[in-house]
Scaffold this motif. Structure first.
Motif, PDB file in Angstrom:
ATOM      1  N   GLY A   1       0.814  -1.155   0.025  1.00 37.99           N
ATOM      2  CA  GLY A   1      -0.073  -0.162   0.074  1.00 37.99           C
ATOM      3  C   GLY A   1       0.879   1.373  -0.047  1.00 37.99           C
ATOM      4  O   GLY A   1       1.399   1.694  -1.080  1.00 37.99           O
ATOM      5  N   ASP A   2       1.165   1.809   1.192  1.00 38.15           N
ATOM      6  CA  ASP A   2       1.830   3.064   1.279  1.00 38.15           C
ATOM      7  C   ASP A   2       3.152   3.432   0.439  1.00 38.15           C
ATOM      8  O   ASP A   2       3.525   4.174   0.129  1.00 38.15           O
ATOM      9  N   SER A   3       3.704   2.095   0.491  1.00 42.55           N
ATOM     10  CA  SER A   3       5.098   2.188  -0.189  1.00 42.55           C
ATOM     11  C   SER A   3       5.251   2.668  -1.684  1.00 42.55           C
ATOM     12  O   SER A   3       5.989   2.840  -2.290  1.00 42.55           O
TER      13      SER A   3
ATOM     14  N   ALA B   1       2.301  13.762   2.287  1.00 40.56           N
ATOM     15  CA  ALA B   1       2.204  13.625   0.700  1.00 40.56           C
ATOM     16  C   ALA B   1       0.877  12.610   0.859  1.00 40.56           C
ATOM     17  O   ALA B   1       1.194  11.588   1.289  1.00 40.56           O
ATOM     18  N   THR B   2      -0.159  12.998   0.068  1.00 41.64           N
ATOM     19  CA  THR B   2      -1.090  11.996  -0.380  1.00 41.64           C
ATOM     20  C   THR B   2      -1.390  11.808  -1.646  1.00 41.64           C
ATOM     21  O   THR B   2      -1.267  12.659  -2.346  1.00 41.64           O
ATOM     22  N   SER B   3      -1.775  10.871  -1.842  1.00 42.27           N
ATOM     23  CA  SER B   3      -2.261  10.240  -3.323  1.00 42.27           C
ATOM     24  C   SER B   3      -3.126   9.221  -3.399  1.00 42.27           C
ATOM     25  O   SER B   3      -3.226   8.479  -2.293  1.00 42.27           O
TER      26      SER B   3
ATOM     27  N   GLY C   1      -1.407   6.225  -2.313  1.00 49.54           N
ATOM     28  CA  GLY C   1      -0.883   5.751  -0.921  1.00 49.54           C
ATOM     29  C   GLY C   1      -0.549   7.378  -0.309  1.00 49.54           C
ATOM     30  O   GLY C   1      -0.441   8.477  -0.937  1.00 49.54           O
ATOM     31  N   ASN C   2       0.077   7.070   0.877  1.00 45.33           N
ATOM     32  CA  ASN C   2       0.325   8.491   1.783  1.00 45.33           C
ATOM     33  C   ASN C   2       1.772   8.540   2.333  1.00 45.33           C
ATOM     34  O   ASN C   2       2.072   7.140   2.812  1.00 45.33           O
ATOM     35  N   ALA C   3       2.372   9.433   2.755  1.00 44.88           N
ATOM     36  CA  ALA C   3       3.578   9.328   3.364  1.00 44.88           C
ATOM     37  C   ALA C   3       3.938  10.703   4.237  1.00 44.88           C
ATOM     38  O   ALA C   3       3.307  11.575   3.633  1.00 44.88           O
TER      39      ALA C   3
HETATM   40  C1  LIG Z   1      -4.395   9.494   2.827  1.00 45.18           C
HETATM   41  O1  LIG Z   1      -4.768  10.737   3.058  1.00 45.18           O
HETATM   42  C2  LIG Z   1      -5.923  11.028   2.973  1.00 45.18           C
HETATM   43  C3  LIG Z   1      -6.343  12.484   3.186  1.00 45.18           C
HETATM   44  O2  LIG Z   1      -5.862  12.730   4.343  1.00 45.18           O
HETATM   45  C4  LIG Z   1      -6.929  10.231   3.789  1.00 45.18           C
HETATM   46  O3  LIG Z   1      -8.371  10.502   3.254  1.00 45.18           O
HETATM   47  C5  LIG Z   1      -6.761   8.854   3.073  1.00 45.18           C
HETATM   48  O4  LIG Z   1      -7.356   7.816   3.891  1.00 45.18           O
HETATM   49  C6  LIG Z   1      -5.356   8.449   3.287  1.00 45.18           C
HETATM   50  N1  LIG Z   1      -4.954   7.181   3.011  1.00 45.18           N
HETATM   51  C7  LIG Z   1      -4.468   6.207   3.393  1.00 45.18           C
HETATM   52  C8  LIG Z   1      -4.179   4.899   2.896  1.00 45.18           C
HETATM   53  O5  LIG Z   1      -3.936   6.412   4.531  1.00 45.18           O
END
Ligand SMILES: *[C@@H]1O[C@H](CO)[C@@H](O)[C@H](O)[C@H]1NC(C)=O
Ligand SMILES: *[C@@H]1O[C@H](CO)[C@@H](O)[C@H](O)[C@H]1NC(C)=O
Ligand SMILES: *[C@@H]1O[C@H](CO)[C@@H](O)[C@H](O)[C@H]1NC(C)=O
Ligand SMILES: *[C@@H]1O[C@H](CO)[C@@H](O)[C@H](O)[C@H]1NC(C)=O
Ligand SMILES: *[C@@H]1O[C@H](CO)[C@@H](O)[C@H](O)[C@H]1NC(C)=O
Length: 498
Positions: A17-19, A94-96, A99-101
């Motif tokens: 996921g996040d990676s 950073a979000t996308s 995934g996020n980081a």
């Molecule tokens: C990523 O960040 C967004 C906005 O903060 C959030 O809605 C989403 O659930 C997050 N996704 C994950 C995989 O953590």
């Protein structure tokens, strides 16, 4: 669900996921991002193209900045961020859709790159008074350090291959192995500016300037085809500089030259050319965020070898380090600054006399010059005295007027000046060391020095040089210093007309 999309989802789950969304290797918890007036660039990787990445400084109402990934890279410029905000430290997220980081405990301040060869690498644990210095460094918790692992590559890399030390505040585990000059320089600047400093150490012992130069820089000096090994052209530029280019930096400091004594003449072109190319490429890769004339400081090589008569490669390389002007900044090297170190030899260094332990003095000299050139502090006397005129009209004497350093002279010895006495009045004969004879100082007053040239007809004097030795003097005992600033006059060589 079409099979392709199904496959992608599966891959995303398997990769965790996040990676799929990552910051570049030189970003991480505890780092320093470049503060205003410049805009910090943040970049990273994502597994797909055309992915929208949004970057937030958490807890701030500022709108996020967006990037659409291409070639697996995303890159954004944050708004200019003050270093003095009381809200620090920050979390950057950073979000996308991939995934996020996040990175935590981030400060805004000035980011300096520290590069070169082994004297930049000399760690805190090698220097004089090391226990005291390591302990002192621990108190600078707003200085953050990061160390690139040495790695060479014949092809340009997008990101760093490996990291020696991840971003961290100074700790008793990380300080002993970190560059002493880099850290001591930052301590000096921090003490005066009181704002966070991020240090990126990227150096490798025994390396040549060609290895750190990109093809465009080398082309300008018509460098020959690369040799193999970490001296070969661009092999460290490819792996230890290119991956840093997008990151906004404030400036760079450099300690290198020992490995270029075989081509010191060419170094006078290669070094300014590398500086110019680094500036342009950092500016471009950061989308204009890094100042295209960012300040660049360097150390003129220290004394080497306990033999007061020896002339090998160091005098010429010291001269070339200044593009043969003798001082910095100069017309070929604008916005540069220099620490003279020829009077700081250390023949008893357990790490070899090429690695003097007195990095505190070097850092102080470089820091003073950095305050003046890199931070524009007015009224600082940051250069050693430099000659501005020569009078050979009186028989048996040559008078040198110093005023580049705008300081009265502090004369500590009569030795170090030599004239080329050449009846042919042809300067090229001065290339032969036999033609050089000592011209001891017979008097000095204020900003002038009078040399005794008895035995050489004024018309035969075709050259004049100062401190033209591997190691021109004992510790802080060269002939000429500035009284006000305690800085040594740099070495020089001049041919007629002076
Ligand atoms: C990523 O960040 C967004 C906005 O903060 C959030 O809605 C989403 O659930 C997050 N996704 C994950 C995989 O953590
Ligand atoms: C990315 O978007 C561009 C422009 O819309 C498109 O031409 C290209 O095919 C897209 N690339 C991918 C990998 O989806
Ligand atoms: C080296 O460190 C000692 C303290 O351990 C100090 O007294 C001495 O002045 C230092 N030497 C130089 C040359 O800086
Ligand atoms: C340097 O050389 C001089 C003269 O040969 C000698 O007296 C001195 O002890 C040497 N210094 C060191 C540190 O080796
Ligand atoms: C200059 O050197 C010569 C020869 O060594 C010496 O005789 C003379 O006294 C010196 N002159 C001065 C002004 O020191």
């Amino acid at each position: 669900m079409p099979p392709l999309i199904c496959l992608l989802l599966l891959a995303s789950v398997i990769s965790g996921g996040d990676s799929a969304l990552r910051f570049a290797a030189s970003y991480g918890d505890h780092m320093v991002l470049q503060a205003s007036p410049y805009r910090a660039v943040i970049w990273g990787h994502v597994d797909n193209d055309n992915v929208t990445v949004s970057v937030f400084v958490k807890g701030h109402e500022t709108a996020p900045v967006y990037s659409i990934s291409s070639n697996g890279i995303w890159k954004v410029q944050l708004p200019a961020w003050s270093s003095s905000s009381t809200e620090a430290p920050y979390t950057i997220t950073a979000t996308s859709s991939e995934g996020n980081a996040s990175i935590h405990d981030v400060l805004f301040g000035d980011v300096w790159v520290c590069s070169g060869q082994s004297n930049m690498g000399v760690p805190m644990s090698w220097i004089n008074n090391t226990a005291y210095e390591i302990n002192k460094a621990l108190a600078f918790d707003k200085i953050r350090i990061f160390q690139v692992h040495a790695f060479e590559s014949s092809v340009p890399l997008t990101d760093l291959h490996s990291i020696q030390t991840k971003w961290t505040a100074p700790t008793k585990e990380t300080v002993p192995g970190f560059s002493a000059l880099c850290l001591l320089y930052a301590e000096y600047i921090y003490t005066h500016k009181k704002q966070p400093i991020g240090l990126i150490e990227t150096e490798w012992g025994g390396t040549s300037v060609e290895a750190w130069s990109g093809p465009d820089a080398l082309k300008e000096c018509e460098e020959h085809k690369a040799k193999r090994g970490p001296r070969a052209g661009s092999v460290l530029w490819n792996s230890m500089v290119i991956p840093l280019l997008p990151q906004t930096i404030y400036g760079a400091i450099w300690y290198q030259g020992e490995s270029n004594t075989h081509n010191s003449d060419q170094y006078a072109c290669l070094f300014p050319s590398m500086i110019k190319d680094w500036r342009l490429k950092f500016h471009q890769a950061s989308m204009g965020a890094t100042n295209q004339n960012f300040p660049f400081g360097f150390v003129q090589l220290a004394g080497n070898q306990n033999d007061s008569s020896r002339i090998a490669g160091f005098p010429a390389i010291r001269w070339s380090q200044t593009a043969k002007y003798g001082y910095a900044p100069n017309p070929k090297m604008p916005y540069t600054f220099m620490a003279v170190a020829m009077d700081l030899p250390d023949f008893k260094s357990p790490h070899g006399f090429v690695h003097p332990r007195y990095k505190q003095d070097v850092a102080e000299r470089l820091g003073l010059a950095g305050l003046a050139v890199a931070y524009g502090e007015k009224g600082l006397s940051y250069q050693g005295p430099y000659p501005t005129s020569f009078n050979t009209k009186t028989k048996d004497q040559l008078v040198i007027e110093y005023n580049h350093g705008h300081t009265v002279l502090d004369v500590r010895s009569n030795n170090g000046f030599e004239i080329c006495c050449s009846p042919s009045t042809h300067p090229t004969t001065c290339a032969v060391h036999d033609h050089w004879a000592p011209a001891p100082m017979s008097a000095h007053h204020g900003t002038t020095v009078t040399l005794n040239t008895t035995g050489c007809h004024p018309k035969w004097i075709t050259g004049l040089r100062y401190a033209w030795r591997e190691s021109p003097c004992e510790f802080k005992k060269c002939a000429v210093y500035g009284k006000e600033n305690d800085l040594p006059a740099p070495p020089f060589i001049k041919y007629i007309p002076f």
